[in-house]
Design a protein around this motif. Structure first.
Motif, PDB file in Angstrom:
ATOM      1  N   HIS A  44       0.836  -1.212   0.000  1.00  0.00           N
ATOM      2  CA  HIS A  44       0.000   0.000   0.000  1.00  0.00           C
ATOM      3  C   HIS A  44       0.870   1.261   0.000  1.00  0.00           C
ATOM      4  O   HIS A  44       0.539   2.248  -0.676  1.00  0.00           O
ATOM      5  CB  HIS A  44      -0.934   0.016   1.214  1.00  0.00           C
ATOM      6  N   LEU A  45       1.951   1.225   0.751  1.00  0.00           N
ATOM      7  CA  LEU A  45       2.867   2.373   0.751  1.00  0.00           C
ATOM      8  C   LEU A  45       3.453   2.609  -0.638  1.00  0.00           C
ATOM      9  O   LEU A  45       3.570   3.749  -1.086  1.00  0.00           O
ATOM     10  CB  LEU A  45       4.006   2.149   1.753  1.00  0.00           C
ATOM     11  N   ARG A  46       3.817   1.531  -1.304  1.00  0.00           N
ATOM     12  CA  ARG A  46       4.382   1.656  -2.650  1.00  0.00           C
ATOM     13  C   ARG A  46       3.366   2.282  -3.605  1.00  0.00           C
ATOM     14  O   ARG A  46       3.680   3.192  -4.370  1.00  0.00           O
ATOM     15  CB  ARG A  46       4.820   0.290  -3.158  1.00  0.00           C
ATOM     16  N   GLU A  47       2.101   1.829  -3.533  1.00  0.00           N
ATOM     17  CA  GLU A  47       1.050   2.390  -4.388  1.00  0.00           C
ATOM     18  C   GLU A  47       0.781   3.857  -4.049  1.00  0.00           C
ATOM     19  O   GLU A  47       0.605   4.690  -4.939  1.00  0.00           O
ATOM     20  CB  GLU A  47      -0.229   1.579  -4.246  1.00  0.00           C
ATOM     21  N   SER A  48       0.757   4.159  -2.759  1.00  0.00           N
ATOM     22  CA  SER A  48       0.504   5.542  -2.331  1.00  0.00           C
ATOM     23  C   SER A  48       1.627   6.472  -2.778  1.00  0.00           C
ATOM     24  O   SER A  48       1.377   7.609  -3.202  1.00  0.00           O
ATOM     25  CB  SER A  48       0.352   5.612  -0.811  1.00  0.00           C
ATOM     26  N   LEU A  49       2.854   6.003  -2.700  1.00  0.00           N
ATOM     27  CA  LEU A  49       3.978   6.820  -3.141  1.00  0.00           C
ATOM     28  C   LEU A  49       3.923   7.058  -4.649  1.00  0.00           C
ATOM     29  O   LEU A  49       4.206   8.165  -5.117  1.00  0.00           O
ATOM     30  CB  LEU A  49       5.301   6.173  -2.752  1.00  0.00           C
ATOM     31  N   ALA A  50       3.518   6.049  -5.403  1.00  0.00           N
ATOM     32  CA  ALA A  50       3.378   6.225  -6.853  1.00  0.00           C
ATOM     33  C   ALA A  50       2.326   7.281  -7.169  1.00  0.00           C
ATOM     34  O   ALA A  50       2.527   8.142  -8.039  1.00  0.00           O
ATOM     35  CB  ALA A  50       3.032   4.893  -7.513  1.00  0.00           C
ATOM     36  N   LEU A  51       1.209   7.250  -6.449  1.00  0.00           N
ATOM     37  CA  LEU A  51       0.170   8.269  -6.653  1.00  0.00           C
ATOM     38  C   LEU A  51       0.668   9.654  -6.255  1.00  0.00           C
ATOM     39  O   LEU A  51       0.392  10.647  -6.927  1.00  0.00           O
ATOM     40  CB  LEU A  51      -1.073   7.913  -5.845  1.00  0.00           C
ATOM     41  N   LEU A  52       1.399   9.711  -5.159  1.00  0.00           N
ATOM     42  CA  LEU A  52       1.945  10.994  -4.703  1.00  0.00           C
ATOM     43  C   LEU A  52       2.922  11.557  -5.723  1.00  0.00           C
ATOM     44  O   LEU A  52       2.922  12.755  -5.996  1.00  0.00           O
ATOM     45  CB  LEU A  52       2.633  10.813  -3.351  1.00  0.00           C
ATOM     46  N   ARG A  53       3.754  10.700  -6.305  1.00  0.00           N
ATOM     47  CA  ARG A  53       4.707  11.165  -7.320  1.00  0.00           C
ATOM     48  C   ARG A  53       3.970  11.751  -8.519  1.00  0.00           C
ATOM     49  O   ARG A  53       4.383  12.764  -9.074  1.00  0.00           O
ATOM     50  CB  ARG A  53       5.602  10.023  -7.766  1.00  0.00           C
ATOM     51  N   GLU A  54       2.880  11.089  -8.938  1.00  0.00           N
ATOM     52  CA  GLU A  54       2.113  11.590 -10.087  1.00  0.00           C
ATOM     53  C   GLU A  54       1.524  12.963  -9.806  1.00  0.00           C
ATOM     54  O   GLU A  54       1.598  13.856 -10.644  1.00  0.00           O
ATOM     55  CB  GLU A  54       0.994  10.620 -10.430  1.00  0.00           C
ATOM     56  N   THR A  55       0.949  13.138  -8.634  1.00  0.00           N
ATOM     57  CA  THR A  55       0.335  14.430  -8.317  1.00  0.00           C
ATOM     58  C   THR A  55       1.375  15.494  -8.030  1.00  0.00           C
ATOM     59  O   THR A  55       1.173  16.654  -8.352  1.00  0.00           O
ATOM     60  CB  THR A  55      -0.620  14.313  -7.117  1.00  0.00           C
ATOM     61  N   ALA A  56       2.493  15.110  -7.424  1.00  0.00           N
ATOM     62  CA  ALA A  56       3.527  16.097  -7.093  1.00  0.00           C
ATOM     63  C   ALA A  56       4.205  16.618  -8.347  1.00  0.00           C
ATOM     64  O   ALA A  56       4.562  17.795  -8.415  1.00  0.00           O
ATOM     65  CB  ALA A  56       4.561  15.488  -6.153  1.00  0.00           C
ATOM     66  N   VAL A  57       4.366  15.780  -9.344  1.00  0.00           N
ATOM     67  CA  VAL A  57       5.011  16.224 -10.587  1.00  0.00           C
ATOM     68  C   VAL A  57       4.149  17.292 -11.242  1.00  0.00           C
ATOM     69  O   VAL A  57       4.646  18.313 -11.709  1.00  0.00           O
ATOM     70  CB  VAL A  57       5.240  15.030 -11.535  1.00  0.00           C
ATOM     71  N   GLY A  58       2.829  17.095 -11.243  1.00  0.00           N
ATOM     72  CA  GLY A  58       1.939  18.090 -11.836  1.00  0.00           C
ATOM     73  C   GLY A  58       1.865  19.368 -11.025  1.00  0.00           C
ATOM     74  O   GLY A  58       1.795  20.464 -11.558  1.00  0.00           O
ATOM     75  N   ALA A  59       1.900  19.238  -9.696  1.00  0.00           N
ATOM     76  CA  ALA A  59       1.757  20.407  -8.840  1.00  0.00           C
ATOM     77  C   ALA A  59       3.039  21.229  -8.772  1.00  0.00           C
ATOM     78  O   ALA A  59       2.996  22.443  -8.652  1.00  0.00           O
ATOM     79  CB  ALA A  59       1.359  19.977  -7.432  1.00  0.00           C
ATOM     80  N   VAL A  60       4.184  20.571  -8.845  1.00  0.00           N
ATOM     81  CA  VAL A  60       5.452  21.269  -8.683  1.00  0.00           C
ATOM     82  C   VAL A  60       5.988  21.766 -10.017  1.00  0.00           C
ATOM     83  O   VAL A  60       6.779  22.681 -10.068  1.00  0.00           O
ATOM     84  CB  VAL A  60       6.485  20.338  -7.995  1.00  0.00           C
ATOM     85  N   GLY A  61       5.518  21.178 -11.097  1.00  0.00           N
ATOM     86  CA  GLY A  61       6.017  21.558 -12.418  1.00  0.00           C
ATOM     87  C   GLY A  61       5.802  23.039 -12.686  1.00  0.00           C
ATOM     88  O   GLY A  61       5.047  23.716 -11.988  1.00  0.00           O
ATOM     89  N   PRO A  62       6.476  23.538 -13.678  1.00  0.00           N
ATOM     90  CA  PRO A  62       6.335  24.961 -13.973  1.00  0.00           C
ATOM     91  C   PRO A  62       4.894  25.300 -14.347  1.00  0.00           C
ATOM     92  O   PRO A  62       4.237  24.554 -15.071  1.00  0.00           O
ATOM     93  CB  PRO A  62       7.280  25.176 -15.160  1.00  0.00           C
ATOM     94  N   ALA A  63       4.433  26.396 -13.815  1.00  0.00           N
ATOM     95  CA  ALA A  63       3.065  26.818 -14.105  1.00  0.00           C
ATOM     96  C   ALA A  63       2.962  27.233 -15.571  1.00  0.00           C
ATOM     97  O   ALA A  63       3.785  28.015 -16.058  1.00  0.00           O
ATOM     98  CB  ALA A  63       2.677  27.984 -13.200  1.00  0.00           C
ATOM     99  N   LYS A  64       1.977  26.699 -16.247  1.00  0.00           N
ATOM    100  CA  LYS A  64       1.817  27.012 -17.655  1.00  0.00           C
ATOM    101  C   LYS A  64       1.153  28.368 -17.793  1.00  0.00           C
ATOM    102  O   LYS A  64       0.080  28.604 -17.255  1.00  0.00           O
ATOM    103  CB  LYS A  64       0.968  25.949 -18.340  1.00  0.00           C
ATOM    104  N   ARG A  65       1.822  29.238 -18.479  1.00  0.00           N
ATOM    105  CA  ARG A  65       1.268  30.571 -18.708  1.00  0.00           C
ATOM    106  C   ARG A  65       0.310  30.507 -19.877  1.00  0.00           C
ATOM    107  O   ARG A  65       0.571  29.837 -20.870  1.00  0.00           O
ATOM    108  CB  ARG A  65       2.387  31.554 -19.025  1.00  0.00           C
ATOM    109  N   PRO A  66      -0.786  31.224 -19.796  1.00  0.00           N
ATOM    110  CA  PRO A  66      -1.692  31.241 -20.935  1.00  0.00           C
ATOM    111  C   PRO A  66      -1.036  31.960 -22.118  1.00  0.00           C
ATOM    112  O   PRO A  66      -0.179  32.823 -21.941  1.00  0.00           O
ATOM    113  CB  PRO A  66      -2.903  32.021 -20.427  1.00  0.00           C
ATOM    114  N   ASP A  67      -1.404  31.542 -23.312  1.00  0.00           N
ATOM    115  CA  ASP A  67      -0.861  32.194 -24.495  1.00  0.00           C
ATOM    116  C   ASP A  67      -1.327  33.651 -24.528  1.00  0.00           C
ATOM    117  O   ASP A  67      -2.510  33.947 -24.342  1.00  0.00           O
ATOM    118  CB  ASP A  67      -1.342  31.488 -25.771  1.00  0.00           C
ATOM    119  N   LEU A  68      -0.390  34.547 -24.762  1.00  0.00           N
ATOM    120  CA  LEU A  68      -0.722  35.964 -24.811  1.00  0.00           C
ATOM    121  C   LEU A  68      -1.204  36.333 -26.211  1.00  0.00           C
ATOM    122  O   LEU A  68      -0.650  35.868 -27.208  1.00  0.00           O
ATOM    123  CB  LEU A  68       0.498  36.806 -24.442  1.00  0.00           C
TER     124      LEU A  68
END
Length: 97
Positions: A44-68
Motif C-alpha cells: 500500500h505504501l508503494r502504491e501511495s507513493l506512486a500516486l503521490l509522485r504523479e500528483t507532485a510532478v503536476g503540482a510542482v512543475g512549472p506553471a503554464k502561462r496562458p498564451d498571450l
C-alpha cells in the motif's frame, strides 16, 4: 531539498523496506498473519507513493502561462458594425423603449 529529491529518498527507503520484508518472509515464512499484514502495508505504501509522485510532478512543475494575444491599438474597420445593433439600445434607426 527539492520535492523531487525528497520523493527519491522516500522511494529508496521504501525499496529497502520491501527488501527487508522479503528477507523476513524467507526466514520466518509467509504464513503468519502479522507478516502478511506487513507485506500488505508495504505494498500500500508503494502504491501511495506512486500516486503521490504523479500528483507532485503536476503540482510542482512549472506553471503554464496562458498564451498571450496581442491586441492592436488601431481602430476597427467601421464596416464591421454596419448591420449591428447596439446592445440594450436596439437598432440605430429606431428608438429604444
Amino acid at each position: 531539498m527539492s520535492v523531487h529529491d525528497e520523493l527519491a529518498t522516500v522511494q529508496r527507503c521504501l525499496d529497502d523496506l520491501l527488501r527487508s520484508v522479503g528477507r523476513l518472509e524467507k526466514q520466518l515464512g509467509s504464513g503468519s498473519m502479522e507478516l502478511r499484514r506487513v507485506r500488505s502495508d508495504t505494498n500500500h505504501l508503494r502504491e501511495s507513493l506512486a500516486l503521490l509522485r504523479e500528483t507532485a510532478v503536476g503540482a510542482v512543475g512549472p506553471a503554464k502561462r496562458p498564451d498571450l494575444v496581442t491586441i492592436s491599438d488601431t481602430p476597427y474597420d467601421v464596416s464591421l458594425w454596419v448591420d449591428s445593433d447596439d446592445e440594450g439600445l436596439g437598432a440605430r434607426d429606431r428608438r429604444a423603449p
